[in-house]
Design an enzyme around this catalytic site. Structure first.
Site, PDB file in Angstrom:
ATOM      1  N   HIS A 146      -8.010  -1.060   7.619  1.00  0.00           N
ATOM      2  CA  HIS A 146      -7.326   0.224   7.772  1.00  0.00           C
ATOM      3  C   HIS A 146      -6.446   0.206   9.013  1.00  0.00           C
ATOM      4  CE1 HIS A 146      -7.682   4.087  10.054  1.00  0.00           C
ATOM      5  NE2 HIS A 146      -7.300   4.616   8.907  1.00  0.00           N
ATOM      6  N   ASP A 161     -11.853  -1.616  10.610  1.00  0.00           N
ATOM      7  CA  ASP A 161     -10.833  -1.327  11.627  1.00  0.00           C
ATOM      8  C   ASP A 161     -11.517  -1.532  12.973  1.00  0.00           C
ATOM      9  OD1 ASP A 161      -9.221  -0.120  13.574  1.00  0.00           O
ATOM     10  OD2 ASP A 161      -8.438   1.386  12.194  1.00  0.00           O
ATOM     11  N   GLU A 219      -7.697   3.754  -3.281  1.00  0.00           N
ATOM     12  CA  GLU A 219      -8.330   4.033  -1.988  1.00  0.00           C
ATOM     13  C   GLU A 219      -8.553   5.537  -1.812  1.00  0.00           C
ATOM     14  OE1 GLU A 219      -6.435   1.970   1.248  1.00  0.00           O
ATOM     15  OE2 GLU A 219      -6.956   3.521   2.686  1.00  0.00           O
ATOM     16  N   ASP A 250      -3.355   5.327  -1.804  1.00  0.00           N
ATOM     17  CA  ASP A 250      -4.360   6.018  -0.986  1.00  0.00           C
ATOM     18  C   ASP A 250      -3.944   7.474  -0.762  1.00  0.00           C
ATOM     19  OD1 ASP A 250      -6.127   6.925   0.923  1.00  0.00           O
ATOM     20  OD2 ASP A 250      -5.300   5.708   2.553  1.00  0.00           O
ATOM     21  N   ASN A 296      -5.870   9.850   0.321  1.00  0.00           N
ATOM     22  CA  ASN A 296      -6.775  10.485   1.309  1.00  0.00           C
ATOM     23  C   ASN A 296      -7.461  11.734   0.730  1.00  0.00           C
ATOM     24  OD1 ASN A 296      -4.599   9.193   3.555  1.00  0.00           O
ATOM     25  ND2 ASN A 296      -6.770   9.029   4.057  1.00  0.00           N
ATOM     26  N   LYS A 356       0.857  -1.182   0.000  1.00  0.00           N
ATOM     27  CA  LYS A 356       0.000   0.000   0.000  1.00  0.00           C
ATOM     28  C   LYS A 356       0.895   1.234   0.000  1.00  0.00           C
ATOM     29  CE  LYS A 356      -3.093   2.760   2.819  1.00  0.00           C
ATOM     30  NZ  LYS A 356      -4.420   2.766   3.422  1.00  0.00           N
ATOM     31  N   ASN A 412     -11.742   4.292   3.705  1.00  0.00           N
ATOM     32  CA  ASN A 412     -11.916   4.413   5.149  1.00  0.00           C
ATOM     33  C   ASN A 412     -12.313   5.848   5.478  1.00  0.00           C
ATOM     34  OD1 ASN A 412      -8.774   4.703   4.575  1.00  0.00           O
ATOM     35  ND2 ASN A 412      -9.245   6.002   6.342  1.00  0.00           N
ATOM     36  N   ASN A 466      -3.802   2.811  11.780  1.00  0.00           N
ATOM     37  CA  ASN A 466      -3.186   4.058  12.230  1.00  0.00           C
ATOM     38  C   ASN A 466      -1.986   3.690  13.075  1.00  0.00           C
ATOM     39  OD1 ASN A 466      -3.946   6.872  11.949  1.00  0.00           O
ATOM     40  ND2 ASN A 466      -5.979   6.065  12.185  1.00  0.00           N
ATOM     41  N   LYS A 482       0.932   5.215   0.563  1.00  0.00           N
ATOM     42  CA  LYS A 482       0.213   6.417   1.003  1.00  0.00           C
ATOM     43  C   LYS A 482       0.586   7.536   0.047  1.00  0.00           C
ATOM     44  CE  LYS A 482      -2.084   7.085   3.867  1.00  0.00           C
ATOM     45  NZ  LYS A 482      -3.539   7.154   3.951  1.00  0.00           N
TER      46      LYS A 482
HETATM   47  O1  GKR Z   1      -0.918   7.637   9.294  1.00  0.00           O
HETATM   48  O2  GKR Z   1      -0.913   9.430   8.089  1.00  0.00           O
HETATM   49  C1  GKR Z   1      -1.368   8.335   8.396  1.00  0.00           C
HETATM   50  C2  GKR Z   1      -2.535   7.811   7.611  1.00  0.00           C
HETATM   51  O3  GKR Z   1      -2.919   8.755   6.655  1.00  0.00           O
HETATM   52  C3  GKR Z   1      -3.692   7.431   8.502  1.00  0.00           C
HETATM   53  O4  GKR Z   1      -3.983   8.436   9.404  1.00  0.00           O
HETATM   54  C4  GKR Z   1      -4.921   7.097   7.711  1.00  0.00           C
HETATM   55  O5  GKR Z   1      -6.023   7.039   8.536  1.00  0.00           O
HETATM   56  O6  GKR Z   1      -3.836   5.020   7.220  1.00  0.00           O
HETATM   57  C5  GKR Z   1      -4.941   5.759   7.119  1.00  0.00           C
HETATM   58  C6  GKR Z   1      -5.661   5.632   5.802  1.00  0.00           C
HETATM   59  O7  GKR Z   1      -5.616   4.585   5.219  1.00  0.00           O
HETATM   60  O8  GKR Z   1      -6.320   6.585   5.380  1.00  0.00           O
HETATM   61 MG    MG Z   2      -7.042   5.179   3.756  1.00  0.00          MG
END
Ligand code: GKR
Ligand code: MG
Length: 438
Positions: A333, A306, A254, A226, A228, A195, A282, A335, A197
């Site tokens: 998901h 989660d 995602e 992902d 976000n 995955k 999520n 954290n 980010k």
């Molecule tokens: O740890 O910065 C992070 C992630 O962005 C986390 O806060 C997210 O909630 O891992 C998460 C996600 O899949 O969106």
């Molecule tokens: Mg996510």
């Protein structure tokens, strides 16, 4: 058996400067460890979100929890979450778009209940001498696969001053460096899904990163990205088009863009172009009221479960079943967390058969120096965590470590996660979270 005492340990855990569309992680992530003592002389544990608000919510539940029978979880759940669940029909308000996980007041009751439930199930497992997943009906797997959760990051391994951690992966702010991070993760933990980010670099660079990861690891390692909600529908469509092959075969896209309507429109436009990459979330699906809605709108094809905010391990089983009925996939998901949460996630996934993707975990970003589980870090073998043949969660607490991490918590000037403030302090004094950014 009755619960005699609810103890709470607020802790701070060193965390590298990881990046996401939320901003930048602070040098310490906050967590709370929950301990329940029983009349049988047993202790049950759980780990949940940290900082002032989660701690206060747990403290407020003390009067309801102390004296209760830990087997009577249903009445506790009804007392704690029924009202919040009714309010959750206002689906958009419960979205996780603007607030960092653990900070949405609308899922506070569910999060708080989840932390108590897991500690009660740990107690029950210990009382019956059975692993936790076996006291909620048994398991569908003995080992749970996790994914390599890659982050762009600034230099630094987390922690401050003399308490700074070694920086295992260095600065990772371009596609080539990310391949280096991925190699490290896979060599060390044996993960078989990746995955990334995203929502950090220009979309072209994140597309390039995924392409390099595919070139490096080949089509047998599924890839997901992902950002976000950092991309507009237009940009999401372009990324989906460009990564049509790379995100196929067990991968997914995602939370590319904001909102249920946005995700639904993206899906329509993707399908019109013959792009079948599933959309996972999520952010727009964070509670039960969202799931049938998201299915009806075809906005989400994979729900990210989660146990920490969906209401615990038994709620994850309901979610698994609901998604099966609605034809949705389920992944998990994560954290920042330590070993108690990792075991919670492993037991939850072992007891939720619809989960068919490797679960996310931030665990590799934390180190032995911060582990609260007695005996040290929980091993991954070929990217999997094995359900131990021990009662409950299968772990005990290292109380010296808890004391150290609690002391550190009390010395910190902050009491909640604020990734925007970290960006302004270290990267750009004018940085603001903008969604969509591109
Ligand atoms: O740890 O910065 C992070 C992630 O962005 C986390 O806060 C997210 O909630 O891992 C998460 C996600 O899949 O969106
Ligand atoms: Mg996510």
């Amino acid at each position: 058996m009755r619960i005699t005492e609810l103890r709470l340990h607020p802790i701070a855990v060193a965390d590298p400067p990881l990046r996401s569309s939320y901003g930048r992680h602070a040098p310490y992530a906050l967590r709370t460890v929950v301990e329940l003592k029983s009349t049988d002389g047993l202790t049950g544990f759980s780990e949940t979100y940290g900082g002032e608000k989660p701690l206060a919510a747990l403290a407020a539940a003390r009067a309801r929890v102390e004296g209760m029978d830990p087997f009577q979880l249903l009445s506790l759940k009804l007392d704690m979450t029924a009202e919040a669940d009714r309010a959750a029909t206002e689906a958009a308000a419960r979205s996780q778009m603007w607030l960092v996980p653990g900070e949405n007041p609308l899922d506070e009751a569910t999060r708080t209940y989840a932390a108590i439930e897991v500690a009660c199930l740990d107690l029950i497992g210990k009382a019956l001498n059975k692993p936790l997943c076996d006291v909620v009906g048994g398991r569908c797997r003995d080992e749970v696969a996790f994914s390599a959760y890659l982050f762009y990051k600034h230099a630094g391994g987390g922690g401050l001053g003399e308490d700074a951690r070694e920086d295992e992966y260095g600065e990772v702010l371009d596609p080539e460096a990310m391949v280096g991070e991925a190699r490290g993760f896979i060599a060390k933990y044996g993960f078989r899904e990746i995955k990334l980010k995203g929502g950090v670099l220009e979309p072209e660079l994140e597309i390039e990163t995924i392409r390099l990861l595919r070139r490096e690891f080949g089509p047998t390692v599924p890839l997901r990205i992902d950002p976000n909600c950092a991309w507009s529908i237009e940009t999401s469509l372009r990324v989906a088009r460009e990564l049509k092959d790379e995100l196929s075969g067990g991968g997914y896209l995602e939370d590319p863009c904001p909102g249920l309507e946005g995700m639904a429109e993206l899906r329509r436009r993707m399908l019109a172009e013959g792009i079948e990459t599933p959309l996972a979330s999520n952010v727009v699906t964070t509670c039960f009221a969202h799931v049938p809605l998201a299915a009806r709108m075809d906005a989400v094809q994979i729900v990210l479960s989660d146990p920490h905010y969906w209401g615990g391990i038994r709620s994850l089983q309901y979610l698994s079943h609901l998604c099966e009925v609605l034809g949705l996939g389920v992944s998990m998901h994560s954290n920042n967390h330590l070993g108690v949460s990792l075991m919670t996630m492993a037991h939850a996934a072992a007891a939720a058969p619809r989960i068919s993707y490797a679960c996310d975990t931030h665990y590799p970003w934390q180190t032995e120096r911060d582990e609260i589980v007695a005996g040290g870090r929980i091993p991954f073998v070929n990217g999997c965590v094995r359900i131990p043949d021990r009662p409950g969660l299968g772990v005990e607490l290292d109380y010296d470590q808890i004391a150290r991490l609690t002391e550190r918590y009390h010395k910190l000037p902050y009491r909640k996660r604020d990734d925007e403030a970290e960006m302004r302090q270290h990267v750009d004094p004018n940085w603001k979270r903008v969604l969509p950014r591109w």
